[in-house]
Scaffold this active site. Structure first.
Site, PDB file in Angstrom:
ATOM      1  N   ASP A  32      -4.661  -2.836   6.382  1.00 38.61           N
ATOM      2  CA  ASP A  32      -4.896  -1.440   5.881  1.00 38.61           C
ATOM      3  C   ASP A  32      -4.210  -0.410   6.508  1.00 38.61           C
ATOM      4  O   ASP A  32      -4.049  -0.310   7.674  1.00 38.61           O
ATOM      5  CB  ASP A  32      -6.435  -1.003   5.839  1.00 38.61           C
ATOM      6  CG  ASP A  32      -7.213  -1.686   4.586  1.00 38.61           C
ATOM      7  OD1 ASP A  32      -6.523  -2.094   3.610  1.00 38.61           O
ATOM      8  OD2 ASP A  32      -8.314  -1.585   4.648  1.00 38.61           O
ATOM      9  N   GLU A  58       1.003  -1.251  -0.039  1.00 42.60           N
ATOM     10  CA  GLU A  58      -0.077  -0.059   0.012  1.00 42.60           C
ATOM     11  C   GLU A  58       0.992   1.383  -0.052  1.00 42.60           C
ATOM     12  O   GLU A  58       0.557   2.345  -0.825  1.00 42.60           O
ATOM     13  CB  GLU A  58      -0.924  -0.018   1.254  1.00 42.60           C
ATOM     14  CG  GLU A  58      -2.099  -0.788   1.081  1.00 42.60           C
ATOM     15  CD  GLU A  58      -3.146  -0.486   2.232  1.00 42.60           C
ATOM     16  OE1 GLU A  58      -3.122   0.501   2.555  1.00 42.60           O
ATOM     17  OE2 GLU A  58      -3.684  -1.656   2.707  1.00 42.60           O
ATOM     18  N   ASP A  65      -5.957  -9.896   1.879  1.00 40.84           N
ATOM     19  CA  ASP A  65      -5.563  -8.495   2.227  1.00 40.84           C
ATOM     20  C   ASP A  65      -6.105  -8.147   3.362  1.00 40.84           C
ATOM     21  O   ASP A  65      -7.240  -7.692   3.755  1.00 40.84           O
ATOM     22  CB  ASP A  65      -6.062  -7.451   1.059  1.00 40.84           C
ATOM     23  CG  ASP A  65      -5.573  -6.061   1.498  1.00 40.84           C
ATOM     24  OD1 ASP A  65      -5.021  -5.557   2.268  1.00 40.84           O
ATOM     25  OD2 ASP A  65      -6.126  -5.218   0.611  1.00 40.84           O
ATOM     26  N   SER A  72       5.266 -20.053  -0.642  1.00 40.71           N
ATOM     27  CA  SER A  72       5.277 -21.491  -0.573  1.00 40.71           C
ATOM     28  C   SER A  72       4.762 -22.009  -1.714  1.00 40.71           C
ATOM     29  O   SER A  72       4.014 -21.467  -2.545  1.00 40.71           O
ATOM     30  CB  SER A  72       4.446 -21.620   0.660  1.00 40.71           C
ATOM     31  OG  SER A  72       4.892 -21.151   1.946  1.00 40.71           O
TER      32      SER A  72
END
Length: 833
Positions: free
Chosen positions: A339, A195, A336, A264
């Protein structure tokens, strides 16, 4: 003269004898902390005898009369082999590194204190289920029992490192184990970094369309163009060209640089796609390389059955592995779950921030960081309704935070009611795929893709809490947003049932390489930033190339070194260069370029350590990206330390006008992409010849792509690095299934620093034929033969067997530690009677 010579001989001999004595005494003191694995001890905390049976690879098989006794034994074994590593992890989570390392770790401690991970872990102890609470306490008792043995028997302070740093070891507690799982979550987090960088690039570029070139979405249906960061946050233009001098990288920081936030591989085959008629599962989680590795192999015999696989010292769970009923693996989901919020301060009261309901005070608390040989650091910790407030020196937040504002972080791991440990323990005891998926609902962070198989079924489920964002969120979680706007705040968490799930797929094969797993419209999406768009292409081909798979074919896939990225980029970038140059005499740059192109033209993309082509290719693509972005991004170009394959592809296919990157803005003429490709190849060859000489055919990728397993503390200490670090020539690269993520920064940009520290393959047609390996050895003691005894097997792509047969474990034992309960007053009275 003879007299002088005799005295010189005597002095030299005396000094040599003295040096030998010092070395022998030092070795004796250091070796005292190497445990005796064949011993019988009486300890406090077990209800019956506990056996720790170690095989030739030093993998402990732990047997006891109750689950609590077994977890006690696991804590004891972990402490025997990895006591320093455990205490270092704990100190990191607590923000107490500076007490022993001084000012160089003060920034790391400050960050951990501000995130408050340890206190949140302590709060979460109370919400664990009864079985987990008992396991945590028994495990802590086992750790403390070994520390008591060290103190009582003067066993070299428990680890050699304690001779150099503070030997004080606080008792282990359940909160310590919970803090470590949160610390792993921090190491695997990637979205704050993404971000912030997206915002910085948005401010740096004059053309917003170019943002999607350098930081593109993963292929698949996407979303409409985002607003610019400057339009979201008032005052953001004020920091458009700001740079933040944060000094050197903070020591022992758990923050992963961009591109290292977890990776991974995991894949599974249903019985009808397996040659043996049983399910197959392969898993290799990727983390930064250290010596010793973060992974520790162990088997625990619980009342529900045996479990074996990879553990992390400090936690009483097998994170990845198998029982006799299920096998499971983990990959970073890239959900996600973070924030960044820009919070507006009250100009009249800087302790308040703007909220949808007006200005409100931040929660504050004072915390004191003790620093060795320096004054204490007093911190004022601040939290808004969105999360902890962080100074601009962390995550480069200062480069996007306008005056009169601060930045806060929302993250699912910042919960005081985190039941991830209970879910992980329940997963170990599950008896089927359905049960494993059900019990994983309590797992909160870090979000993972759980790939799980039983004897009949395969499945993959995204586990971990996913934030519920509002439909009208201004940036859809891709850019920092104003924290005082209601639409940008989280509205709780999405129901676990909505997490992506794939059970018994029709094709009989499923897997994940950190690639995009689902494409749902916002806000039910999972992420716009994924860890892989390349390895998955090679994996798909290998899986679809066989009608049925075997344990060996899964091994081949885990160890595959062919780069889909190289195969796709080279024909595109070199389209106008292949065999098109004029004749050039030997020794000229033109002739060197032709030789390089001739080598690459016949190369199949295999990143083999013994070949020259991988080094030429890697250096070329790195130089090309530098030429494309340096004039547009300036100093910000240094943030892009690794080649972005989708960016290169967009530029050379001119997707949406992306070929504009090939034109150098500062020059009067208009440069073309083929011209940039040729110049970049010359740049790469100059670097290669200065570093390795002009003999291109004699280059070896493995010389540049050494795997570096560095001791986190002593690895950079002069004279000790050769003893504690492990370096190996390796194949693979950034985009191969045998992933060896390169360092990315000069002077050694291609060092292999991040990859599969654990590999496991489980065949449920014949579970005892299952295999695994870790990248170093089981012991954290540099003088132990088990410090690096598995590393060469790992480098060669070999494995060791995985057995749950108690008789086989005991038959191959090289040492058995028996822990007996201390005799109580009641026991003594019974003996007298």
């Amino acid at each position: 003269m003879l007299f002088l010579f005799r005295w010189l001989v005597r002095v030299f001999t005396g000094l040599a004898v003295l040096a030998a004595v010092v070395l022998l005494v030092g070795y004796w003191f250091l070796s005292r902390s190497a445990p005796d694995y064949d011993d019988t001890l009486t300890v406090d905390g077990v209800t019956g005898p506990v056996e720790i049976v170690r095989n030739t690879a030093n993998v402990p098989h732990i047997f006891g009369e109750t689950d609590e006794d077994v977890f006690f034994g696991l804590g004891f074994a972990h402490a025997q082999d990895r006591l320093w590593q455990m205490t270092l992890l704990r100190r990191t989570a607590q923000g107490r590194l500076s007490e022993i390392f001084g000012s160089r770790t003060a920034r790391t401690d400050e960050l951990l204190r501000r995130l408050d991970l340890y206190n949140l872990a302590a709060d979460s102890v109370e919400v664990q289920d009864a079985d987990t609470t008992a396991a945590l306490r028994a495990y802590a008792d086992g750790v403390n029992a070994w520390v008591s043995e060290v103190n009582a028997g003067a066993l070299g302070r428990g680890a050699p490192e304690f001779w150099l740093f503070s030997p004080e070891i606080a008792p282990w507690t359940p909160a310590d184990s919970l803090a470590i799982i949160k610390l792993l979550g921090l190491q695997l987090s990637a979205h704050v970094t993404e971000e912030v960088l997206r915002a910085r690039v948005s401010l740096a570029l004059d053309d917003d369309a170019r943002l999607e070139d350098i930081m593109p979405e993963a292929p698949g249906n996407g979303i409409a163009a985002l607003p610019s960061y400057a339009s979201l946050v008032p005052g953001a233009e004020a920091v458009r060209h700001a740079s933040l001098d944060t000094g050197p990288e903070p020591a022992l920081s758990p923050l992963a640089p961009r591109g290292f936030g977890g990776a991974s591989n995991a894949w599974a085959a249903a019985p009808d796609r397996a040659a043996t008629g049983g399910t197959l599962l392969a898993n290799d989680p990727h983390l930064g390389f250290t010596a010793p590795a973060i992974w520790y192999l162990a088997r625990v015999e619980l009342e529900s059955g045996g479990v074996i696989g990879g553990t992390v010292p400090g936690m009483p769970i097998v994170l990845v592995g198998r029982s006799d009923r299920i096998g499971w693996g983990l990959t970073s989901s890239y959900a996600d779950d973070q924030d960044v919020h820009i919070e507006r301060l009250n100009p009249e009261n800087s302790s308040e921030v703007l909220t949808p309901d007006g200005f409100k005070p931040m929660r504050t608390r004072t915390s004191i960081v003790r620093i060795k040989d320096a004054a204490d650091l007093t911190l004022t910790l601040r939290w808004t309704e969105n999360g902890p407030v962080l100074p601009g020196r962390h995550w480069d937040l200062g480069t996007i935070t306008p005056p009169g504002h601060v930045a806060s972080i929302a993250w699912t791991a910042l919960s005081p009611v985190d039941t991830s440990m209970s879910a992980a323990l329940a997963l170990m005891k599950s008896g089927s795929v359905d049960e494993a998926i059900e019990v994983s609902e309590g797992f909160m962070a870090p979000s993972q893709n759980l790939t799980v198989v039983d004897g009949e079924t395969i499945a993959m489920k995204v586990i971990g809490a996913l934030p519920r964002r509002r439909d009208d969120h201004q940036s859809k979680g891709r850019l920092p947003t104003p924290g005082w706007i209601e639409a940008n705040r989280w509205d709780g968490m999405l129901p676990y049932a909505t997490n992506p799930e794939f059970v018994a797929p029709e094709g009989g094969i499923l897997g994940n390489t950190n690639n995009k797993v689902i494409d749902r419209p916002f806000p039910m999406h999972m992420s716009y930033h994924w860890g892989d768009t390349q390895r998955v292409q090679r994996w798909r081909r290998l899986m679809q190339g066989r009608e049925v798979h075997t344990r060996e074919s899964f091994m081949e896939a885990q160890l595959d070194t062919v780069s889909y990225t190289a195969r796709s980029l080279l024909p595109l970038v070199g389209a106008e260069l292949w065999f098109s140059g004029e004749a050039a005499p030997e020794g000229t740059p033109e002739r060197l370029r032709q030789r390089a192109l001739e080598l690459l033209a016949s190369w199949n993309g295999e990143m083999n350590e013994h070949l020259p082509e991988p080094l030429i290719y890697a250096a070329w693509m790195r130089a090309l990206q530098d030429r494309l972005i340096n004039d547009d991004l300036g100093p910000l170009a240094d943030e892009f330390t690794h080649v972005e394959p989708l960016f290169i592809e967009r530029v050379f296919r001119d997707v949406g006008g992306a070929a504009a990157w090939c034109d150098v803005q500062q020059s009067a003429r208009e440069e073309t992409c083929p011209e940039m490709a040729r110049l970049a190849l010359d740049d790469a060859l100059v670097w290669i010849t200065e570093r390795y000489g002009q003999g291109l055919e004699s280059l070896r990728w493995g010389n540049a792509h050494e795997a570096v397993h560095e001791h986190p503390v002593l690895g950079t200490t002069p004279g000790l690095g050769w003893l504690v670090n492990i370096r190996q020539s390796t194949s693979g690269g950034d985009n191969t299934l045998l992933r060896g993520r390169t360092k990315g920064t000069m002077p050694d940009p291609f060092l292999n620093v991040h990859g599969a520290g654990y590999r496991g393959i489980y065949d449920f047609a014949d579970p005892e034929s299952s295999v695994f390996i870790i990248s170093t050895g089981q012991s954290g003691h540099p003088l132990s033969r088990h410090y690096d005894d598995l590393s060469e097997l790992w480098r060669r792509g070999e494995y060791i067997p995985m057995t749950l047969d108690p008789d086989l474990a005991r038959a191959g034992a090289t040492g058995v530690t028996v822990l007996l309960p201390e005799e109580t007053e009641e026991d003594r009275a019974a003996e007298i009677e």
